[in-house]
Design a protein around this motif. Structure first.
Motif, PDB file in Angstrom:
ATOM      1  N   ALA A 157      21.219  -1.039  19.528  1.00 47.80           N
ATOM      2  CA  ALA A 157      21.907  -1.963  18.608  1.00 47.80           C
ATOM      3  C   ALA A 157      20.865  -2.741  17.809  1.00 47.80           C
ATOM      4  O   ALA A 157      19.676  -2.590  18.041  1.00 47.80           O
ATOM      5  N   VAL A 158      21.354  -3.529  16.884  1.00 46.29           N
ATOM      6  CA  VAL A 158      20.458  -4.423  16.136  1.00 46.29           C
ATOM      7  C   VAL A 158      20.875  -5.852  16.457  1.00 46.29           C
ATOM      8  O   VAL A 158      22.053  -6.213  16.269  1.00 46.29           O
ATOM      9  N   ALA A 159      19.924  -6.641  17.010  1.00 48.06           N
ATOM     10  CA  ALA A 159      20.237  -8.044  17.348  1.00 48.06           C
ATOM     11  C   ALA A 159      19.740  -8.941  16.220  1.00 48.06           C
ATOM     12  O   ALA A 159      18.621  -8.774  15.725  1.00 48.06           O
ATOM     13  N   GLN A 160      20.584  -9.883  15.855  1.00 51.30           N
ATOM     14  CA  GLN A 160      20.192 -10.778  14.746  1.00 51.30           C
ATOM     15  C   GLN A 160      20.094 -12.203  15.264  1.00 51.30           C
ATOM     16  O   GLN A 160      20.996 -12.702  15.938  1.00 51.30           O
ATOM     17  N   LEU A 161      18.980 -12.868  14.964  1.00 49.88           N
ATOM     18  CA  LEU A 161      18.844 -14.295  15.245  1.00 49.88           C
ATOM     19  C   LEU A 161      18.709 -14.989  13.892  1.00 49.88           C
ATOM     20  O   LEU A 161      18.014 -14.497  13.005  1.00 49.88           O
ATOM     21  N   ALA A 162      19.381 -16.123  13.705  1.00 50.39           N
ATOM     22  CA  ALA A 162      19.303 -16.810  12.402  1.00 50.39           C
ATOM     23  C   ALA A 162      19.247 -18.314  12.603  1.00 50.39           C
ATOM     24  O   ALA A 162      19.888 -18.858  13.507  1.00 50.39           O
ATOM     25  N   ILE A 163      18.458 -18.959  11.797  1.00 47.12           N
ATOM     26  CA  ILE A 163      18.427 -20.440  11.819  1.00 47.12           C
ATOM     27  C   ILE A 163      18.636 -20.933  10.382  1.00 47.12           C
ATOM     28  O   ILE A 163      18.245 -20.243   9.425  1.00 47.12           O
ATOM     29  N   PRO A 164      19.240 -22.131  10.206  1.00 45.89           N
ATOM     30  CA  PRO A 164      19.355 -22.669   8.848  1.00 45.89           C
ATOM     31  C   PRO A 164      17.973 -23.036   8.307  1.00 45.89           C
ATOM     32  O   PRO A 164      17.100 -23.456   9.084  1.00 45.89           O
ATOM     33  N   THR A 165      17.762 -22.847   6.995  1.00 42.18           N
ATOM     34  CA  THR A 165      16.418 -23.121   6.432  1.00 42.18           C
ATOM     35  C   THR A 165      16.264 -24.601   6.051  1.00 42.18           C
ATOM     36  O   THR A 165      15.262 -24.973   5.449  1.00 42.18           O
ATOM     37  N   SER A 166      17.262 -25.430   6.430  1.00 40.71           N
ATOM     38  CA  SER A 166      17.226 -26.831   5.966  1.00 40.71           C
ATOM     39  C   SER A 166      15.925 -27.540   6.340  1.00 40.71           C
ATOM     40  O   SER A 166      15.353 -28.264   5.513  1.00 40.71           O
ATOM     41  N   GLU A 167      15.405 -27.319   7.567  1.00 34.73           N
ATOM     42  CA  GLU A 167      14.180 -28.019   7.973  1.00 34.73           C
ATOM     43  C   GLU A 167      12.978 -27.540   7.148  1.00 34.73           C
ATOM     44  O   GLU A 167      12.153 -28.331   6.705  1.00 34.73           O
ATOM     45  N   ILE A 168      12.957 -26.199   6.983  1.00 35.23           N
ATOM     46  CA  ILE A 168      11.858 -25.626   6.175  1.00 35.23           C
ATOM     47  C   ILE A 168      11.935 -26.175   4.749  1.00 35.23           C
ATOM     48  O   ILE A 168      10.938 -26.603   4.163  1.00 35.23           O
ATOM     49  N   ASP A 169      13.172 -26.216   4.217  1.00 33.33           N
ATOM     50  CA  ASP A 169      13.353 -26.718   2.850  1.00 33.33           C
ATOM     51  C   ASP A 169      12.881 -28.161   2.729  1.00 33.33           C
ATOM     52  O   ASP A 169      12.269 -28.555   1.741  1.00 33.33           O
ATOM     53  N   GLN A 170      13.170 -28.927   3.776  1.00 29.55           N
ATOM     54  CA  GLN A 170      12.758 -30.342   3.772  1.00 29.55           C
ATOM     55  C   GLN A 170      11.232 -30.445   3.711  1.00 29.55           C
ATOM     56  O   GLN A 170      10.671 -31.209   2.915  1.00 29.55           O
ATOM     57  N   THR A 171      10.575 -29.660   4.566  1.00 35.07           N
ATOM     58  CA  THR A 171       9.106 -29.665   4.566  1.00 35.07           C
ATOM     59  C   THR A 171       8.582 -29.277   3.182  1.00 35.07           C
ATOM     60  O   THR A 171       7.670 -29.895   2.645  1.00 35.07           O
ATOM     61  N   LEU A 172       9.230 -28.224   2.613  1.00 41.57           N
ATOM     62  CA  LEU A 172       8.766 -27.754   1.291  1.00 41.57           C
ATOM     63  C   LEU A 172       9.017 -28.813   0.210  1.00 41.57           C
ATOM     64  O   LEU A 172       8.200 -28.988  -0.687  1.00 41.57           O
ATOM     65  N   ARG A 173      10.151 -29.545   0.342  1.00 40.75           N
ATOM     66  CA  ARG A 173      10.436 -30.610  -0.637  1.00 40.75           C
ATOM     67  C   ARG A 173       9.357 -31.676  -0.586  1.00 40.75           C
ATOM     68  O   ARG A 173       8.844 -32.117  -1.608  1.00 40.75           O
ATOM     69  N   ALA A 174       8.996 -32.058   0.657  1.00 44.46           N
ATOM     70  CA  ALA A 174       7.955 -33.091   0.831  1.00 44.46           C
ATOM     71  C   ALA A 174       6.638 -32.586   0.247  1.00 44.46           C
ATOM     72  O   ALA A 174       5.922 -33.311  -0.457  1.00 44.46           O
ATOM     73  N   ASP A 175       6.360 -31.308   0.519  1.00 45.90           N
ATOM     74  CA  ASP A 175       5.125 -30.693   0.017  1.00 45.90           C
ATOM     75  C   ASP A 175       5.108 -30.705  -1.514  1.00 45.90           C
ATOM     76  O   ASP A 175       4.102 -31.045  -2.146  1.00 45.90           O
ATOM     77  N   ARG A 176       6.276 -30.384  -2.094  1.00 45.52           N
ATOM     78  CA  ARG A 176       6.398 -30.329  -3.546  1.00 45.52           C
ATOM     79  C   ARG A 176       6.178 -31.716  -4.158  1.00 45.52           C
ATOM     80  O   ARG A 176       5.450 -31.899  -5.116  1.00 45.52           O
TER      81      ARG A 176
END
Ligand code: ADP
Length: 480
Positions: A157-176
């Motif tokens: 089978a194919v197992a999928q794990l997913a997380i929301p990118t909100s935290e990453i986006d936040q870090t990137l916003r701060a970086d920007r």
């Protein structure tokens, strides 16, 4: 507005514009690099989480037969074990069909899904490091990692794990934000400093235009300060100063020659006025008388003749002088100096005029010279000795030294005083003794001799110790 068209502002704006473009390009590149690193790092964490859970799952179910294990993998139980606080889990069969899914224990109920093809491709070949998907609400974005679940080596089978990118986006916003604020600060500092730096670098140019204005207005002593940095502007400043010095020199030469000309004209007029006044006097006296006796008439005519002869001499001298001083090359021809000087002295017959003459003439000295002009040099020197050292010995010699030919006259007369010696070759200069003596000439004899010798690329010099006689030497280049 026109001040912003100056080179200073154009350079400043160019520099700031370039800096802004570079900062923007650097910022964008840095943003995307950071985004990729963050996605990959999070994807790696999810992949490790999957590996840990699957290893534990297999261990716990090691005793089960393969078919039972497969069924377990394709059940809700497996996805329950895979999910965690932030991570949702889902399992798809090898045709991309959804088998089971469990949302993250925290946050939304959503489990994002990719296209069926993406699962099929992942099962067939190695899945990509990560995928991005939008949740069913259309706003939340997810980072998705796919893992091929294998029973032994067989994909199950194919197992999928997913997380929301909100935290990453936040870090990137701060970086920007940081990048934007940092870039603006850099631009602000550059905007404040660069006009000053550019103005400093261009200062010599400003100075040059001011100095050029001063030069044009006639202040030829103005120069610019040469900057210590030997760059293009430094080189320009050096060249500018050289040009200014050249102009200064040229004007100085012109000023001096104009002054000399004024003196010359004044002196010449003065010299001509004396015989003219005298002639006018005689004419006036003769004109006023009704009857003139023969004796007075003869005496007056003789005096007038003398004055006119004096004037003619002076005018001829002036013509000779201007001819040679204008730099016109005399008509030169090879000349045996020994023969030439002997002949000139013979013609002058100095002993007949009261001088004691001796000669020491070296034979075989050849020069290229204008014989008429050179004869005038010999004549002028001889006549001076007759005038200022009457009855004294005149020692004439012709010799070569230092590759040059020399004609030398040494007399045993009273010599030349120290005050007169440096000036005797000047036009109209008469020595102290000559001034109050009627026999003294107009002061052009030696000036003519010098102009003739110099027109032959030679030099003439005088040496004298008062009371010890005078020595004149004319040096001429030897014939090739
Ligand atoms: P000038 O018409 O007065 O002779 P020159 O140019 O020939 O003018 O000479 C300039 C001055 O040099 C003379 O006035 C004289 O004082 C001095 N001088 C020239 N030759 C002699 C000489 N042989 N001995 C002494 N003084 C001389």
């Amino acid at each position: 507005m026109s001040r912003f068209r100056s080179l200073r502002w154009r350079l400043t704006f160019l520099y700031l514009g370039l800096l802004a473009v570079l900062l923007l390009a650097g910022g964008v590149a840095q943003y995307f690099a950071a985004r990729e690193v963050l996605f990959r790092t999070n994807a790696d964490v999810l992949a490790s989480e999957y590996n840990a859970v699957f290893t534990a799952f297999r261990k716990a179910n090691a005793s089960r037969p393969a078919a039972a294990l497969r069924a377990l993998i394709l059940s809700q139980q497996f996805t329950n074990e895979l999910r965690s606080r932030n991570t949702s889990a889902a399992v798809f069969d090898l045709n991309g069909g959804q088998v089971a899914l469990t949302p993250a224990s925290l946050g939304t109920e959503q489990v994002p899904t990719l296209t069926t093809q993406a699962y099929i491709d992942a099962a067939r070949s190695k899945p990509r490091a990560y995928y991005l998907a939008t949740g069913s609400d259309g706003t939340t974005n997810y980072l998705v990692v796919l893992n091929v679940v294998r029973n032994g080596t067989r994909p199950v089978a194919v197992a999928q794990l997913a997380i929301p990118t909100s935290e990453i986006d936040q870090t990137l916003r701060a970086d920007r934000l940081l990048a934007i604020v940092g870039s603006l600060l850099v631009l602000l500092v550059a905007g404040l400093l660069s006009p000053l730096i550019v103005a400093r670098a261009l200062h010599p140019l400003h100075q040059m235009s001011t100095t050029a204005g001063a030069l044009a207005a006639g202040d030829y002593k103005q120069r610019v300060t040469v900057p210590k940095t030997r760059d293009e502007i430094g080189t320009l400043a050096v060249a500018f100063n050289q040009m200014a010095a050249g102009i200064d020199h040229a004007f100085e030469v012109r000023r001096r020659s104009e002054e000399q000309m004024r003196h010359f004209v004044a002196d010449a007029s003065h010299e001509l006025r004396t015989p003219l006044t005298s002639l006018a006097g005689y004419i006036d006296v003769l004109g006023r008388r009704d009857m003139v006796d023969a004796e007075t008439l003869q005496a007056s005519l003789a005096a007038m003749q003398q004055e006119s002869a004096r004037m003619t001499r002076l005018v001829n001298d002036l013509l000779t002088l201007t001819r040679f001083e204008s730099g016109k090359a005399p008509s030169r021809q090879p000349l045996q100096l020994d023969q030439f000087v002997n002949q000139a002295l013979n013609e002058l017959s100095l002993p007949d005029r009261g001088a004691v003459e001796s000669r020491d003439i070296q034979p075989g000295v050849t020069v290229t010279a204008d014989p008429e002009a050179l004869k005038q040099v010999v004549t002028n020197l001889a006549q001076n000795a007759l005038k200022y050292a009457p009855g004294a010995e005149q020692r004439w010699s012709v010799f070569t030294a230092d590759g040059r030919a020399a004609i030398r006259l040494q007399d045993t007369g009273p010599g030349i005083s120290r005050q007169d010696l440096p000036h005797i070759f000047e036009r109209f200069y008469r020595g102290e003794k000559a001034r109050d003596r009627s026999a003294g000439g107009s002061g052009l004899g030696l000036a003519i001799a010098r102009s003739i010798v110099e027109a032959h690329q030679g030099t003439i010099e005088a040496a004298s110790e008062p009371g010890q006689g005078a020595t004149f030497t004319a040096w001429l280049p030897l014939a090739a």
